[in-house]
Design a protein around this motif. Structure first.
Motif, PDB file in Angstrom:
ATOM      1  N   LEU A   7      14.414 -67.545  36.491  1.00 50.72           N
ATOM      2  CA  LEU A   7      13.370 -67.948  35.559  1.00 50.72           C
ATOM      3  C   LEU A   7      12.869 -66.769  34.738  1.00 50.72           C
ATOM      4  O   LEU A   7      12.580 -65.697  35.281  1.00 50.72           O
ATOM      5  CB  LEU A   7      12.199 -68.568  36.319  1.00 50.72           C
ATOM      6  N   ASP A   8      12.764 -66.979  33.437  1.00 51.69           N
ATOM      7  CA  ASP A   8      12.153 -66.010  32.549  1.00 51.69           C
ATOM      8  C   ASP A   8      10.640 -66.049  32.767  1.00 51.69           C
ATOM      9  O   ASP A   8      10.091 -67.055  33.232  1.00 51.69           O
ATOM     10  CB  ASP A   8      12.511 -66.375  31.099  1.00 51.69           C
ATOM     11  N   THR A   9       9.965 -64.982  32.410  1.00 53.62           N
ATOM     12  CA  THR A   9       8.519 -64.874  32.627  1.00 53.62           C
ATOM     13  C   THR A   9       7.762 -66.013  31.960  1.00 53.62           C
ATOM     14  O   THR A   9       6.786 -66.541  32.518  1.00 53.62           O
ATOM     15  CB  THR A   9       8.000 -63.526  32.098  1.00 53.62           C
ATOM     16  N   ASP A  29      17.725 -73.878  43.338  1.00 54.76           N
ATOM     17  CA  ASP A  29      17.629 -72.578  43.995  1.00 54.76           C
ATOM     18  C   ASP A  29      17.087 -71.604  42.953  1.00 54.76           C
ATOM     19  O   ASP A  29      17.802 -71.220  42.029  1.00 54.76           O
ATOM     20  CB  ASP A  29      19.017 -72.165  44.490  1.00 54.76           C
ATOM     21  N   LEU A  30      15.813 -71.224  43.090  1.00 58.24           N
ATOM     22  CA  LEU A  30      15.125 -70.454  42.062  1.00 58.24           C
ATOM     23  C   LEU A  30      14.958 -68.999  42.462  1.00 58.24           C
ATOM     24  O   LEU A  30      14.707 -68.681  43.621  1.00 58.24           O
ATOM     25  CB  LEU A  30      13.747 -71.057  41.795  1.00 58.24           C
ATOM     26  N   ALA A  31      15.052 -68.137  41.447  1.00 56.70           N
ATOM     27  CA  ALA A  31      14.815 -66.711  41.648  1.00 56.70           C
ATOM     28  C   ALA A  31      14.176 -66.144  40.387  1.00 56.70           C
ATOM     29  O   ALA A  31      14.210 -66.761  39.318  1.00 56.70           O
ATOM     30  CB  ALA A  31      16.129 -65.990  41.944  1.00 56.70           C
ATOM     31  N   ILE A  32      13.578 -64.977  40.546  1.00 65.44           N
ATOM     32  CA  ILE A  32      13.075 -64.205  39.418  1.00 65.44           C
ATOM     33  C   ILE A  32      13.495 -62.759  39.614  1.00 65.44           C
ATOM     34  O   ILE A  32      13.738 -62.315  40.735  1.00 65.44           O
ATOM     35  CB  ILE A  32      11.539 -64.301  39.268  1.00 65.44           C
ATOM     36  N   ALA A  33      13.558 -62.037  38.511  1.00 59.84           N
ATOM     37  CA  ALA A  33      13.853 -60.614  38.571  1.00 59.84           C
ATOM     38  C   ALA A  33      12.569 -59.851  38.899  1.00 59.84           C
ATOM     39  O   ALA A  33      11.469 -60.288  38.544  1.00 59.84           O
ATOM     40  CB  ALA A  33      14.410 -60.150  37.225  1.00 59.84           C
ATOM     41  N   ALA A  34      12.708 -58.704  39.526  1.00 59.17           N
ATOM     42  CA  ALA A  34      11.536 -57.876  39.815  1.00 59.17           C
ATOM     43  C   ALA A  34      10.798 -57.520  38.527  1.00 59.17           C
ATOM     44  O   ALA A  34       9.563 -57.447  38.513  1.00 59.17           O
ATOM     45  CB  ALA A  34      11.951 -56.620  40.572  1.00 59.17           C
ATOM     46  N   VAL A  35      11.539 -57.339  37.431  1.00 57.84           N
ATOM     47  CA  VAL A  35      10.882 -57.026  36.156  1.00 57.84           C
ATOM     48  C   VAL A  35      10.020 -58.191  35.685  1.00 57.84           C
ATOM     49  O   VAL A  35       9.011 -57.994  34.992  1.00 57.84           O
ATOM     50  CB  VAL A  35      11.911 -56.597  35.080  1.00 57.84           C
ATOM     51  N   VAL A  69      12.847 -62.878  44.852  1.00 58.84           N
ATOM     52  CA  VAL A  69      12.635 -61.828  43.858  1.00 58.84           C
ATOM     53  C   VAL A  69      13.827 -60.884  43.958  1.00 58.84           C
ATOM     54  O   VAL A  69      14.070 -60.279  45.005  1.00 58.84           O
ATOM     55  CB  VAL A  69      11.310 -61.075  44.088  1.00 58.84           C
ATOM     56  N   LEU A  70      14.593 -60.794  42.868  1.00 61.34           N
ATOM     57  CA  LEU A  70      15.829 -60.021  42.871  1.00 61.34           C
ATOM     58  C   LEU A  70      15.563 -58.565  42.500  1.00 61.34           C
ATOM     59  O   LEU A  70      14.988 -58.271  41.453  1.00 61.34           O
ATOM     60  CB  LEU A  70      16.823 -60.641  41.879  1.00 61.34           C
ATOM     61  N   ASP A  71      15.979 -57.666  43.382  1.00 64.63           N
ATOM     62  CA  ASP A  71      15.819 -56.237  43.142  1.00 64.63           C
ATOM     63  C   ASP A  71      16.883 -55.723  42.177  1.00 64.63           C
ATOM     64  O   ASP A  71      17.997 -56.261  42.121  1.00 64.63           O
ATOM     65  CB  ASP A  71      15.938 -55.459  44.455  1.00 64.63           C
TER      66      ASP A  71
END
Length: 132
Positions: A7-9, A29-35, A69-71
């Motif tokens: 997901l984008d911010t 299956d959802l994820a976000i980047a650490a940024v 949250v993807l590192d």
């Protein structure tokens, strides 16, 4: 399990504001980047009141407890570098954080979900994206 999405911010912000159908992503299956967490935290830092900052902090805590949250790893960096090179070769400027999110999508085999059609994630090599 449904789709593998990152997901984008702006999707998180829409989720917080209730301007997106919250159930639409329930089976994915959802994820976000650490940024993305950093971008969201900017909104906390710039909140116009202590109450609003607290509300956003609670929303972020709920989001990060529910999503992966993807590192940023060495593999992410390699994908990111290739995307930067692609953008520079083609002369089409991109947001630096968008390229990091795209690099995570490549690394994790996820589709980018954004509310910003101008971001043109799906124009990047190997990226699948949907605009909601």
């Amino acid at each position: 399990m449904g789709r593998r999405l990152i997901l984008d911010t702006n999707v998180l912000i829409a989720y917080e504001r209730g301007s997106i159908d919250r159930s639409a992503l329930d089976n994915d299956d959802l994820a976000i980047a650490a940024v993305t967490v950093a971008e969201y935290r900017v909104g906390i830092e710039l909140a116009d009141s202590v109450a609003r900052a607290a509300q956003r902090s609670r929303a972020l805590a709920a989001i990060t407890s529910a999503l992966d949250v993807l590192d940023y790893t060495d593999v992410t960096a390699a994908h990111h570098a290739r995307l930067i090179a692609h953008v520079r070769r083609n002369g089409v400027p991109r947001g630096p954080h968008d390229l990091i999110i795209a690099a995570h999508a490549l690394e994790s085999g996820r589709t980018v979900v954004s509310r910003d059609a101008k971001a043109r994630f799906d124009d990047l090599p190997g990226i699948s994206a949907v605009t909601v």
